[in-house]
Scaffold this motif. Sequence first.
Motif, PDB file in Angstrom:
ATOM      1  N   ARG A 166     108.412 -63.011  75.166  1.00 49.59           N
ATOM      2  CA  ARG A 166     107.558 -61.938  75.668  1.00 49.59           C
ATOM      3  C   ARG A 166     106.075 -62.295  75.525  1.00 49.59           C
ATOM      4  O   ARG A 166     105.242 -61.714  76.190  1.00 49.59           O
ATOM      5  CB  ARG A 166     107.826 -60.652  74.913  1.00 49.59           C
ATOM      6  N   LEU A 167     105.755 -63.238  74.639  1.00 49.96           N
ATOM      7  CA  LEU A 167     104.358 -63.549  74.326  1.00 49.96           C
ATOM      8  C   LEU A 167     104.004 -65.001  74.627  1.00 49.96           C
ATOM      9  O   LEU A 167     103.216 -65.607  73.922  1.00 49.96           O
ATOM     10  CB  LEU A 167     104.082 -63.231  72.847  1.00 49.96           C
ATOM     11  N   VAL A 168     104.552 -65.558  75.698  1.00 46.90           N
ATOM     12  CA  VAL A 168     104.307 -66.956  76.030  1.00 46.90           C
ATOM     13  C   VAL A 168     103.219 -67.091  77.093  1.00 46.90           C
ATOM     14  O   VAL A 168     102.892 -66.130  77.794  1.00 46.90           O
ATOM     15  CB  VAL A 168     105.596 -67.657  76.531  1.00 46.90           C
ATOM     16  N   THR A 169     102.677 -68.284  77.217  1.00 49.20           N
ATOM     17  CA  THR A 169     101.703 -68.579  78.256  1.00 49.20           C
ATOM     18  C   THR A 169     102.303 -68.235  79.618  1.00 49.20           C
ATOM     19  O   THR A 169     103.442 -68.588  79.904  1.00 49.20           O
ATOM     20  CB  THR A 169     101.309 -70.074  78.207  1.00 49.20           C
ATOM     21  N   GLY A 170     101.545 -67.508  80.413  1.00 48.43           N
ATOM     22  CA  GLY A 170     101.992 -67.111  81.741  1.00 48.43           C
ATOM     23  C   GLY A 170     102.648 -65.741  81.809  1.00 48.43           C
ATOM     24  O   GLY A 170     102.849 -65.206  82.893  1.00 48.43           O
ATOM     25  N   ALA A 171     102.982 -65.161  80.655  1.00 52.57           N
ATOM     26  CA  ALA A 171     103.635 -63.844  80.651  1.00 52.57           C
ATOM     27  C   ALA A 171     102.709 -62.779  81.232  1.00 52.57           C
ATOM     28  O   ALA A 171     101.508 -62.802  81.014  1.00 52.57           O
ATOM     29  CB  ALA A 171     104.049 -63.464  79.223  1.00 52.57           C
ATOM     30  N   GLU A 172     103.298 -61.852  81.974  1.00 49.30           N
ATOM     31  CA  GLU A 172     102.567 -60.710  82.524  1.00 49.30           C
ATOM     32  C   GLU A 172     102.840 -59.524  81.609  1.00 49.30           C
ATOM     33  O   GLU A 172     103.995 -59.193  81.353  1.00 49.30           O
ATOM     34  CB  GLU A 172     103.047 -60.392  83.940  1.00 49.30           C
ATOM     35  N   LEU A 173     101.779 -58.906  81.105  1.00 48.54           N
ATOM     36  CA  LEU A 173     101.935 -57.775  80.209  1.00 48.54           C
ATOM     37  C   LEU A 173     100.717 -56.882  80.283  1.00 48.54           C
ATOM     38  O   LEU A 173      99.867 -57.058  81.142  1.00 48.54           O
ATOM     39  CB  LEU A 173     102.221 -58.243  78.777  1.00 48.54           C
ATOM     40  N   TYR A 174     100.666 -55.905  79.398  1.00 45.20           N
ATOM     41  CA  TYR A 174      99.543 -54.969  79.363  1.00 45.20           C
ATOM     42  C   TYR A 174      98.797 -55.136  78.049  1.00 45.20           C
ATOM     43  O   TYR A 174      99.417 -55.190  76.984  1.00 45.20           O
ATOM     44  CB  TYR A 174     100.029 -53.524  79.471  1.00 45.20           C
ATOM     45  N   VAL A 175      97.473 -55.199  78.146  1.00 48.50           N
ATOM     46  CA  VAL A 175      96.625 -55.234  76.955  1.00 48.50           C
ATOM     47  C   VAL A 175      95.641 -54.081  77.111  1.00 48.50           C
ATOM     48  O   VAL A 175      94.995 -53.949  78.155  1.00 48.50           O
ATOM     49  CB  VAL A 175      95.879 -56.579  76.825  1.00 48.50           C
TER      50      VAL A 175
END
Length: 181
Positions: A46-55
């Motif tokens: 879930r926290l890898v380079t390239g992951a799409e998420l919300y900050v």
Amino acid sequence: MPEHPADSNHAEPSATPRQIVVGRINQTWGLKGHVKVTPFTSNPERLVTGAELYVAGKPTRVLESVSPQGYPIMQFAGYTTREAAERLRDELIEIDEATLPELPADEYYVDDLEGLTVVSSTGDEIGELVEVLTTGANDVYVVRRPGEKDLLVPAIPDILLNVDLEAGRMTIEVIPGLLPD
């Protein structure tokens, strides 16, 4: 048993997708916008380079994710200076609930369990499940009981009889010594 730690909230789909917390930003690291992160997920993908998420509630992409000292150091698109990253201190990192995989039968996400009414096998209401503690041997459910101390219930097959997410109810077997006198 639940996936750990609290990567959860896998319930019925709703009109508005929910975000699931998978980490928190602690502080900046270096001069190029990197931050130290406390992960709240057992899934490192879930926290890898390239992951799409919300900050901070805004969609973004992970530009870099490394763990040189045992904890994640991350850089996010749009935050490539120390000053920009400083604004992220204490912000949550989230994913869309829809991206969570279906779990096998008898496995639950933590957020699905938290808030359930806990009842005995005889139908007596015991309290509300407010937290899932991860221990080495098995999970422990913290059950809040109005006017009394919280109850710690081990999540083992002899005690956990049924989880009915639709009814918002967990049924347990009250074995001798589980409830204080």
